[in-house]
Design an enzyme around this catalytic site. Structure first.
Site, PDB file in Angstrom:
ATOM      1  N   ARG A 176       0.844  -1.200   0.000  1.00 58.86           N
ATOM      2  CA  ARG A 176       0.000   0.000   0.000  1.00 58.86           C
ATOM      3  C   ARG A 176       0.879   1.250   0.000  1.00 58.86           C
ATOM      4  O   ARG A 176       0.902   1.989  -0.958  1.00 58.86           O
ATOM      5  CB  ARG A 176      -0.961  -0.015   1.193  1.00 58.86           C
ATOM      6  CG  ARG A 176      -2.123   0.965   1.069  1.00 58.86           C
ATOM      7  CD  ARG A 176      -1.768   2.390   1.425  1.00 58.86           C
ATOM      8  NE  ARG A 176      -1.225   2.462   2.792  1.00 58.86           N
ATOM      9  CZ  ARG A 176      -0.592   3.537   3.245  1.00 58.86           C
ATOM     10  NH1 ARG A 176      -0.424   4.612   2.485  1.00 58.86           N
ATOM     11  NH2 ARG A 176      -0.096   3.549   4.473  1.00 58.86           N
ATOM     12  N   ASP A 177       1.663   1.491   1.052  1.00 65.20           N
ATOM     13  CA  ASP A 177       2.541   2.672   1.052  1.00 65.20           C
ATOM     14  C   ASP A 177       3.561   2.533  -0.085  1.00 65.20           C
ATOM     15  O   ASP A 177       3.924   3.510  -0.748  1.00 65.20           O
ATOM     16  CB  ASP A 177       3.240   2.812   2.412  1.00 65.20           C
ATOM     17  CG  ASP A 177       3.476   4.262   2.803  1.00 65.20           C
ATOM     18  OD1 ASP A 177       3.819   5.062   1.921  1.00 65.20           O
ATOM     19  OD2 ASP A 177       3.334   4.598   3.993  1.00 65.20           O
ATOM     20  N   HIS A 199       2.962   4.022  -3.703  1.00 65.27           N
ATOM     21  CA  HIS A 199       3.466   5.351  -4.086  1.00 65.27           C
ATOM     22  C   HIS A 199       4.795   5.227  -4.834  1.00 65.27           C
ATOM     23  O   HIS A 199       5.051   5.913  -5.818  1.00 65.27           O
ATOM     24  CB  HIS A 199       3.731   6.214  -2.839  1.00 65.27           C
ATOM     25  CG  HIS A 199       2.509   6.667  -2.119  1.00 65.27           C
ATOM     26  ND1 HIS A 199       1.598   7.527  -2.673  1.00 65.27           N
ATOM     27  CD2 HIS A 199       2.067   6.410  -0.861  1.00 65.27           C
ATOM     28  CE1 HIS A 199       0.623   7.775  -1.791  1.00 65.27           C
ATOM     29  NE2 HIS A 199       0.891   7.107  -0.686  1.00 65.27           N
ATOM     30  N   SER A 253       3.694  10.846   8.930  1.00 70.46           N
ATOM     31  CA  SER A 253       3.628  10.802   7.463  1.00 70.46           C
ATOM     32  C   SER A 253       4.810  11.465   6.788  1.00 70.46           C
ATOM     33  O   SER A 253       5.225  11.062   5.707  1.00 70.46           O
ATOM     34  CB  SER A 253       2.353  11.507   6.984  1.00 70.46           C
ATOM     35  OG  SER A 253       1.241  11.090   7.726  1.00 70.46           O
TER      36      SER A 253
END
Lengths: 333, 333
Positions: free
Chosen positions: B13-14, B17, B167
């Site tokens: 998921r991350d 990017h 983040s």
């Protein structure tokens, strides 16, 4: 806690391992210009294994290291060139030549239990007017008491700084704090710390060292160095300043040098691979990896198990035979 | 200090990017098999910006995310698939579809001051029988008191875990300790922590979180993630076990997956570049970088100065206009 720190960049020496000793004069000079512009007090230039390291055993340098030292020193107005000397690999003659080429600091490196082989090199460093440093490698392998005893020898020979060197990237912050605190109490000279990032703890260990009283700190641009690389110099400058320490370094020229000089010359990314993680977990020097891989293939066993056992046996450089014995014993299991 | 930790891997998921949302079903399935074999309790699968993120604004996914979730879930015998949902990007309908595809956990993510937009999604997660998590992004931007108040809202909606999410990779261990300790004291539910490595502190911050009482911890294989990437899962497992925590994870299948599945699909090395360092130093979300670079070029100013000022102004997503205003103001200076 002191707020005055002296940073030393090892990109052009520890990073030599990472580019298989292929630095060119143009690369070294461009990096030196950037480090000088940023105001980094010292930076190291030499074969990854120090002066005289260019050899079949340790890997041949593409260029004569004295030419690289000259290329670096010729553009320095504030920064000073350091060289690494491992007695047995480099000689006193090599050091004299490095001084003629422009070196202003020598770091005499030994295994953490072998400081006594460095006496004459430390003395020569002082006689030549160099800033003279003792460098205790694989410092995770020795007890705090042993490190203190060995560091005291370095100091007695004339070392002005003694480094705790986490060559295998095996330490956690508590290990660093214990060692630096003990040295700070036992010695009068300054204390340094050199990290590797195999457990992703190089920066945290560096902060632990500084908080415990280390005043000399190593880093490498883009983390370029042996194994998983070193504490990343440009990140360290930002983090230390954020924590209130004074580095005296201008961050932007350092970032430009990391981006425009170091990144383009990297032969592979400086990431934490499975192999470098296992080296850090086992506490084994990175030169053992290739042998472990060969032995794993020869005996049909897992290289990771070999490295973990080697770590428990506390084997040191020169004892590569043990790797094959361990591999053979794993077959029997 | 508790010794029981629940790890969650965000590579799929991350990491989306970092590969411009180009994961294929075969890649996701191979990674899922490895995570399942290693016994990682949860791993997240979705567009980098969560369910429904595939769009012109956030980047189109190469493959339908529901197919990716199905591909992952179909090979899991012990691990469970999690999905991220940012209200405003993903919808309740998206979540219902994800559950049909095999998701067992939802993490509802909001800016650190905006938990109230998540109430209905948290409630839906519970109704659907999911493990339901609140995820406070950009947690470095709010005071400890604000984070506690926002986390309490998440808990009141029914969240079983509330995450502190760094983040921008802007926190140092003390920032983490303060926040997790305060949440631990104020909440009854479990606390999680998600790090980014922009200041090379992801692993140290993770340890600080665990020591302060966080029991859910995120990582990413090879650190694959936005900006400078996340805490590296396989390294974290080795370090936590070394520190005496029980992760229940088998390291070797995880290393094999990192080496044989994740490393080959990476589009660029997961290093700390000058840009990601500045994002961490400024405390600015990585989506601002491209705008800052454009504005720097347009107005002939330094992108680093733009980002540092944006950080001081505490601009948040949606306020990209401010970047151009700042660039213009720098010209006047």
């Amino acid at each position: 806690m002191t707020n005055k720190l002296t940073l030393l960049d090892v990109s052009l020496r520890d990073g030599s391992h990472s580019v298989r000793h292929a630095f060119t004069e143009a690369q070294v000079q461009a990096a030196a210009q950037g480090l000088n512009a940023a105001g980094v007090p010292y930076f190291e230039v030499s074969h990854g294994d120090g002066l005289g390291g260019s050899s079949l055993q340790y890997g041949l340098s593409a260029k004569n290291e004295l030419k690289l030292i000259e290329a670096a020193a010729s553009v320095c107005t504030t920064s000073k060139v350091a060289v690494l000397l491992i007695p047995g690999i480099g000689t006193k003659y090599d050091l004299q030549q490095a001084v003629s080429a422009g070196a202003k600091m020598v770091r005499v490196a030994t295994h953490v239990t072998e400081a006594d082989v460095a006496a004459q090199h430390i003395q020569l460093g002082r006689e030549l007017g160099l800033k003279t440093v003792g460098f205790l490698m694989m410092a995770h392998m020795a007890s705090v008491e042993t490190i203190v005893a060995q560091a005291k020898r370095f100091e007695s020979y004339g070392a002005e700084v003694v480094y705790v060197t986490d060559s295998a990237g095996a330490m956690l912050p508590q290990d660093v704090t214990e060692r630096i605190t003990a040295l700070r109490e036992a010695l009068s000279c300054e204390i340094g710390f050199h990290a590797h990032n195999n457990l992703s703890m190089a920066m945290a260990n560096t902060i632990a060292a500084v908080e415990a009283g280390a005043t000399y700190i190593d880093g490498s641009m883009r983390a370029l160095g042996a194994g998983a690389g070193n504490t990343q110099t440009e990140v360290m400058v930002a983090v230390l300043e954020k924590l209130g320490y004074h580095t005296g370094i201008d961050l932007y020229p350092l970032l430009d040098t990391a981006t425009n000089v170091i990144a383009p010359l990297m032969q592979q990314p400086q990431e934490i691979t499975a192999s470098s993680l296992i080296l850090g977990k086992a506490g084994v020097y990175s030169s053992f990896l290739l042998h472990a891989q060969k032995a794993a293939q020869q005996f049909g066993v897992d290289e990771r198990e070999i490295l973990m056992r080697i770590g428990k046996l506390k084997a040191v450089g020169g004892q590569e035979d043990v790797i094959y014995e361990v591999a053979q014993s794993l077959v029997k299991v």
